[in-house]
Design a protein around this motif. Sequence first.
Motif, PDB file in Angstrom:
ATOM      1  N   PHE A  34       0.878  -1.219  -0.170  1.00 17.73           N
ATOM      2  CA  PHE A  34       0.174  -0.078  -0.129  1.00 17.73           C
ATOM      3  C   PHE A  34       0.989   1.416   0.070  1.00 17.73           C
ATOM      4  N   TYR A  36      -0.046   5.042   1.503  1.00 19.75           N
ATOM      5  CA  TYR A  36      -0.813   6.045   1.908  1.00 19.75           C
ATOM      6  C   TYR A  36      -0.135   7.483   1.917  1.00 19.75           C
ATOM      7  N   GLN A  38      -0.390  11.545   3.491  1.00 17.76           N
ATOM      8  CA  GLN A  38      -1.057  12.350   4.814  1.00 17.76           C
ATOM      9  C   GLN A  38      -0.655  13.549   4.513  1.00 17.76           C
ATOM     10  N   GLY A  43      -5.471  12.972   8.918  1.00 18.50           N
ATOM     11  CA  GLY A  43      -4.993  11.444   8.942  1.00 18.50           C
ATOM     12  C   GLY A  43      -4.481  10.750   7.473  1.00 18.50           C
ATOM     13  N   LEU A  44      -4.383   9.795   7.530  1.00 18.89           N
ATOM     14  CA  LEU A  44      -3.889   8.847   6.334  1.00 18.89           C
ATOM     15  C   LEU A  44      -4.812   8.278   5.309  1.00 18.89           C
ATOM     16  N   GLU A  88       3.024  13.932   3.198  1.00 19.68           N
ATOM     17  CA  GLU A  88       4.035  12.936   3.645  1.00 19.68           C
ATOM     18  C   GLU A  88       3.464  11.482   3.026  1.00 19.68           C
ATOM     19  N   PHE A  90       3.496   7.332   2.881  1.00 17.08           N
ATOM     20  CA  PHE A  90       3.876   6.312   3.618  1.00 17.08           C
ATOM     21  C   PHE A  90       3.664   5.051   2.737  1.00 17.08           C
ATOM     22  N   LEU A 103      -0.809  -3.421   9.663  1.00 18.34           N
ATOM     23  CA  LEU A 103      -0.313  -2.879   8.798  1.00 18.34           C
ATOM     24  C   LEU A 103       1.145  -2.259   9.202  1.00 18.34           C
ATOM     25  N   PHE A 105       4.244  -0.064   8.703  1.00 20.56           N
ATOM     26  CA  PHE A 105       4.571   1.203   7.926  1.00 20.56           C
ATOM     27  C   PHE A 105       5.945   1.320   7.649  1.00 20.56           C
ATOM     28  N   THR A 107       8.948   4.624   7.252  1.00 20.92           N
ATOM     29  CA  THR A 107       9.134   5.845   7.942  1.00 20.92           C
ATOM     30  C   THR A 107       8.806   7.184   7.339  1.00 20.92           C
ATOM     31  N   GLN A 110       8.531  12.740   2.855  1.00 19.89           N
ATOM     32  CA  GLN A 110       8.176  14.087   2.827  1.00 19.89           C
ATOM     33  C   GLN A 110       8.351  14.532   1.363  1.00 19.89           C
TER      34      GLN A 110
ATOM     35  N   TYR B  35      -3.199   3.316  16.346  1.00 19.22           N
ATOM     36  CA  TYR B  35      -1.787   3.546  15.855  1.00 19.22           C
ATOM     37  C   TYR B  35      -1.276   4.802  16.726  1.00 19.22           C
ATOM     38  N   PHE B  42       6.980   8.388  12.426  1.00 16.76           N
ATOM     39  CA  PHE B  42       7.171   7.033  12.380  1.00 16.76           C
ATOM     40  C   PHE B  42       5.608   6.412  13.133  1.00 16.76           C
ATOM     41  N   PHE B  90      -3.734   7.748  16.028  1.00 15.91           N
ATOM     42  CA  PHE B  90      -4.741   7.752  15.065  1.00 15.91           C
ATOM     43  C   PHE B  90      -5.599   6.448  15.205  1.00 15.91           C
ATOM     44  N   GLY B 105      -8.882   7.916  11.245  1.00 17.31           N
ATOM     45  CA  GLY B 105      -9.444   9.216  11.552  1.00 17.31           C
ATOM     46  C   GLY B 105      -8.136  10.405  11.468  1.00 17.31           C
ATOM     47  N   PRO B 106      -8.731  11.643  11.803  1.00 16.99           N
ATOM     48  CA  PRO B 106      -7.825  12.682  11.679  1.00 16.99           C
ATOM     49  C   PRO B 106      -6.773  12.853  12.640  1.00 16.99           C
TER      50      PRO B 106
END
Lengths: 115, 113
Positions: A34, A36, A38, A43-44, A88, A90, A103, A105, A107, A110, B35, B42, B90, B105-106
């Motif tokens: 995936f 993602y 941000q 949020g992502l 950002e 990910f 998941l 992720f 690091t 940017q 999360y 990170f 999150f 979520g935000p």
Amino acid sequence: AQSVTQLDSQVPVFEEAPVELRCNYSSSVSVYLFWYVQYPNQGLQLLLKYLSGSTLVESINGFEAEFNKSQTSFHLRKPSVHISDTAEYFCAVREVTGGGNKLTFGTGTQLKVEL
Amino acid sequence: DTAVSQTPKYLVTQMGNDKSIKCEQNLGHDTMYWYKQDSKKFLKIMFSYNNKELIINETVPNRFSPKSPDKAHLNLHINSLELGDSAVYFCASSSRAVSYEQYFGPGTRLTVT
């Protein structure tokens, strides 16, 4: 266990230039992949995913990523970036079976698009 | 129309206090997650609940206790807050049928002073 490496912490690029954000992963089992995104103070959001089938996957806003099993990579590319792509990014992996939907992720990278 | 919502958005508190962060999703999902995103951005999973049952519990201190009163809610309670708990937390959710797609979520920015 899986791990994800995003070697570039920051990628500055001029608007309308192409960009590639690198992602390599390590896993002893089959994984889903995936990307993602941000945006600042948000949020992502899922940008795109590879589950199976064609190794090239695309998003609705012009990004694409290619799964390369031999190189264990899933690099993200866009031929012409826009200022609004500043965010950002990910890379993440998830085991195909088991793992409880966990998941893992990287690091993050940017991406800063400049005029 | 918010899919995954969290309250509060910002939380500033002192060391030693106990605080809670609430999460609600209106997507009809049966799996929810917490999360933690540290100062270097990170992201690491802390917990996952499926139908109110804990299925993922990463190596998180016992001071952190998730609670899921129903499928739509997953709250995070933190006891005896420490400086190192400062982060953005999150919440996310997914459905069993489309388990690979998580909706986030935000975020809640927790600052411990």
